[in-house]
Design a protein around this motif. Sequence first.
Motif, PDB file in Angstrom:
ATOM      1  N   LEU A  67       0.728  -1.152   0.071  1.00 12.68           N
ATOM      2  CA  LEU A  67      -0.113  -0.050  -0.250  1.00 12.68           C
ATOM      3  C   LEU A  67       0.895   1.162   0.000  1.00 12.68           C
ATOM      4  O   LEU A  67       0.384   2.254  -0.471  1.00 12.68           O
ATOM      5  CB  LEU A  67      -0.886  -0.024   1.182  1.00 12.68           C
ATOM      6  N   VAL A  68       2.141   1.176   0.607  1.00 17.78           N
ATOM      7  CA  VAL A  68       2.903   2.350   0.611  1.00 17.78           C
ATOM      8  C   VAL A  68       3.394   2.838  -0.820  1.00 17.78           C
ATOM      9  O   VAL A  68       3.666   3.830  -1.296  1.00 17.78           O
ATOM     10  CB  VAL A  68       4.212   1.978   1.341  1.00 17.78           C
ATOM     11  N   LEU A  69       3.694   1.452  -1.580  1.00 18.71           N
ATOM     12  CA  LEU A  69       4.043   1.570  -3.019  1.00 18.71           C
ATOM     13  C   LEU A  69       2.874   2.448  -3.889  1.00 18.71           C
ATOM     14  O   LEU A  69       3.276   3.242  -4.628  1.00 18.71           O
ATOM     15  CB  LEU A  69       4.298   0.259  -3.608  1.00 18.71           C
ATOM     16  N   TYR A  70       1.738   1.969  -3.398  1.00 16.32           N
ATOM     17  CA  TYR A  70       0.837   2.876  -4.233  1.00 16.32           C
ATOM     18  C   TYR A  70       0.798   4.379  -3.979  1.00 16.32           C
ATOM     19  O   TYR A  70       0.783   5.193  -5.118  1.00 16.32           O
ATOM     20  CB  TYR A  70      -0.705   2.331  -3.711  1.00 16.32           C
ATOM     21  N   GLY A  71       1.083   4.844  -2.745  1.00 16.55           N
ATOM     22  CA  GLY A  71       1.323   6.156  -2.522  1.00 16.55           C
ATOM     23  C   GLY A  71       2.494   6.476  -3.292  1.00 16.55           C
ATOM     24  O   GLY A  71       2.494   7.751  -3.917  1.00 16.55           O
ATOM     25  N   TRP A  72       3.676   5.687  -3.352  1.00 21.37           N
ATOM     26  CA  TRP A  72       4.882   6.253  -4.165  1.00 21.37           C
ATOM     27  C   TRP A  72       4.459   6.365  -5.686  1.00 21.37           C
ATOM     28  O   TRP A  72       4.754   7.204  -6.325  1.00 21.37           O
ATOM     29  CB  TRP A  72       5.984   5.208  -3.938  1.00 21.37           C
ATOM     30  N   VAL A  73       3.628   5.534  -6.246  1.00 27.46           N
ATOM     31  CA  VAL A  73       3.394   5.720  -7.482  1.00 27.46           C
ATOM     32  C   VAL A  73       2.459   6.880  -7.861  1.00 27.46           C
ATOM     33  O   VAL A  73       2.623   7.501  -8.929  1.00 27.46           O
ATOM     34  CB  VAL A  73       2.558   4.482  -8.177  1.00 27.46           C
ATOM     35  N   ARG A  74       1.496   7.135  -6.963  1.00 23.93           N
ATOM     36  CA  ARG A  74       0.584   8.476  -6.734  1.00 23.93           C
ATOM     37  C   ARG A  74       1.655   9.614  -6.982  1.00 23.93           C
ATOM     38  O   ARG A  74       1.266  10.548  -7.779  1.00 23.93           O
ATOM     39  CB  ARG A  74      -0.461   8.477  -6.015  1.00 23.93           C
ATOM     40  N   ALA A  75       2.617   9.590  -6.137  1.00 23.93           N
ATOM     41  CA  ALA A  75       3.338  10.750  -5.957  1.00 23.93           C
ATOM     42  C   ALA A  75       4.077  10.964  -7.283  1.00 23.93           C
ATOM     43  O   ALA A  75       4.210  11.967  -7.544  1.00 23.93           O
ATOM     44  CB  ALA A  75       4.100  10.784  -4.907  1.00 23.93           C
ATOM     45  N   ARG A  76       4.532  10.050  -7.764  1.00 20.75           N
ATOM     46  CA  ARG A  76       5.330  10.171  -8.934  1.00 20.75           C
ATOM     47  C   ARG A  76       4.427  10.399 -10.444  1.00 20.75           C
ATOM     48  O   ARG A  76       5.265  10.621 -11.422  1.00 20.75           O
ATOM     49  CB  ARG A  76       6.244   8.944  -9.188  1.00 20.75           C
ATOM     50  N   SER A  77       3.447   9.906 -10.209  1.00 20.24           N
ATOM     51  CA  SER A  77       2.465  10.216 -11.477  1.00 20.24           C
ATOM     52  C   SER A  77       1.725  11.596 -11.490  1.00 20.24           C
ATOM     53  O   SER A  77       0.949  11.822 -12.634  1.00 20.24           O
ATOM     54  CB  SER A  77       1.459   9.099 -11.650  1.00 20.24           C
TER      55      SER A  77
END
Length: 214
Positions: free
Chosen positions: A192-202
């Motif tokens: 779930l932390v990785l989803y936050g990472w993807v959102r931030a980079r997108s």
Amino acid sequence: MCFSATADLVAGCGIAAVGVACVARTRRTADLPMAALPLILGAHQIVESLVWRSGGGSGPATVAWAAIALPLLAVWVPVAVLCVAPPGARRRLTIPLAAGVVTAAVLSYCLATHGVTAEIRGHTVGYAVSLPASELLVAGYLLATIGSLLLSGDRHLRILGGLVTVGAATCWALWETEFISTWCAFAAVCSLVLYGWVRARSVTPGLPRVPVGR
């Protein structure tokens, strides 16, 4: 997770859905290996549900589970981190990458020559693999997976590395003999932390600011 076949299946489907969302939101090709990690971890938990249903043993589900948990993740994680790391962090990331490649090679050989067996132990699954210098291999594995995240130079990934470190220590203290099963389950939740990472980079960068004349 890791409490029953149903728990693994439900959690695996949920984590895989997070992985699909991560991949769908990814805008950079270099981000794809990291974005796909939750998808792999979700599929991994689904595979373990098959291990539960087969009653353990050394069948295809057990072999697939071990292949993902051991050699695949040992290489995938440091490669994924290296792909997204800022230039200043790439040199130091060659250390966990090298550790992952060597560890994965040894683990692959052990799985190919000695096999792996699973045993249902109450509400967890224990996996048995014959490993030479097991302490050294575990150290190399953790350096490749957790170490690469902590050295990534990215705030979200360092947070993920810290969470997985705490989870690994907790799982080891509570379920030493089933450590690898419970640790991988905890790592999946951290997706779930990785989803936050993807959102931030997108997020589309804002328009350049226009200087206001004095």
